[in-house]
Design an enzyme around this catalytic site. Structure first.
Site, mmCIF file in Angstrom:
data_model
loop_
_atom_site.group_PDB
_atom_site.id
_atom_site.type_symbol
_atom_site.label_atom_id
_atom_site.label_comp_id
_atom_site.label_asym_id
_atom_site.label_seq_id
_atom_site.Cartn_x
_atom_site.Cartn_y
_atom_site.Cartn_z
ATOM 1 N N ASP A 59 0.827 -1.204 0.000
ATOM 2 C CA ASP A 59 0.000 0.000 0.000
ATOM 3 C C ASP A 59 0.863 1.257 0.000
ATOM 4 O O ASP A 59 1.969 1.266 0.545
ATOM 5 C CB ASP A 59 -0.910 -0.013 1.237
ATOM 6 C CG ASP A 59 -2.050 0.977 1.134
ATOM 7 O OD1 ASP A 59 -2.383 1.392 0.008
ATOM 8 O OD2 ASP A 59 -2.604 1.342 2.178
ATOM 9 N N ASN A 87 -10.709 -2.735 -6.079
ATOM 10 C CA ASN A 87 -9.952 -1.718 -6.816
ATOM 11 C C ASN A 87 -10.590 -1.313 -8.146
ATOM 12 O O ASN A 87 -10.195 -0.307 -8.745
ATOM 13 C CB ASN A 87 -8.514 -2.197 -7.076
ATOM 14 C CG ASN A 87 -7.648 -2.165 -5.835
ATOM 15 O OD1 ASN A 87 -6.663 -2.899 -5.737
ATOM 16 N ND2 ASN A 87 -7.989 -1.329 -4.866
#
Length: 241
Positions: A19, A67
């Site tokens: 991330d 996503n």
């Protein structure tokens, strides 16, 4: 490449939620895709560090089922990056003894990307130095739902006795059925959540949440976290005598 020796009680399987790519790029005044490209380059260094650290299995979270909610430009750029990464890195991964697997639902991926994924899996199938698993269009809940559906189909077809189903049964239907459960899960970028990643498999994993953004996550940082793991007392719900 990290040179630290493997800890005596080090993790055999490490999973990483990579991330912070977008924030890393924003901090530099660049578009988010610039950060994703930097993050992709970091993967090579971490894979290369694994043998010296005693890490046999590395699983990385590349693209989640959630996503798809990102902008069309970013999603299209990520898909292009995945195709480019596989094409560019295939020979190096093969030569370095890395076996590559992909987990996740491939239905929504484009045919060219799926073909490249299949080819890389087949090309590296005999390798055993490091097992790299890439979670692409992956979500833990989605994986469990798909596994449960397959299990139910086997019950309906008479191939599986429902009375025999226990907690050892479902893992045989998961995407990760040939992999050991992760010992250690690392999340970069300062967020302290698991984001639907390896929900079943990580029931007894140790977690490490660090502030470092993924493009800045070096082999030295990785080695330090792996080394610290050996100091953890893993009792799996039990107590010492």
């Amino acid at each position: 490449m990290a040179t630290a020796s493997a800890p005596a009680r080090g993790p055999r399987h490490v999973a990483i939620i990579m991330d912070g790519n977008g924030r890393w790029a924003t901090q530099r005044g660049r578009p988010r895709l610039f950060g994703h490209h930097a993050g992709a380059r970091r993967v090579r260094e971490i894979v290369e560090a694994c043998p010296d650290l005693g890490v046999k299995y590395l699983t990385i979270f590349a693209f989640s089922t959630e996503n798809w909610k990102r902008t069309q430009v970013e999603v299209a750029g990520l898909m292009s990056l995945f195709r480019r990464y596989i094409t560019k890195e295939a020979r190096a991964l093969l030569n370095e003894g890395v076996r590559v697997r992909f987990i996740g639902d491939r239905v929504k991926l484009d045919k060219k990307l799926i073909a490249l994924m299949d080819e890389l899996e087949q090309m590296t199938a005999e390798n055993d130095r490091v097992h790299l698993t890439i979670a692409l269009n992956y979500g833990g809940r989605d994986e469990v739902a798909r596994a449960t559906k397959r299990l139910a189909e086997d019950v309906a077809a008479g191939r599986l006795d429902p009375a025999s189903v226990d907690e050892e049964t479902l893992p045989k239907y998961l995407d990760t059925c040939v992999l050991p459960d992760p010992d250690l899960v690392i999340r970069t970028s300062g967020e302290a959540r698991i984001s639907n990643f390896l929900l079943w498999q990580s029931a007894y994993a140790e977690y490490e949440f660090i502030d470092t953004l993924w493009p800045d996550f070096t082999a030295e940082i990785f080695a330090g976290i792996v080394g610290n793991y050996s100091n953890r007392d893993r009792r799996y719900g039990g107590v010492k005598a």
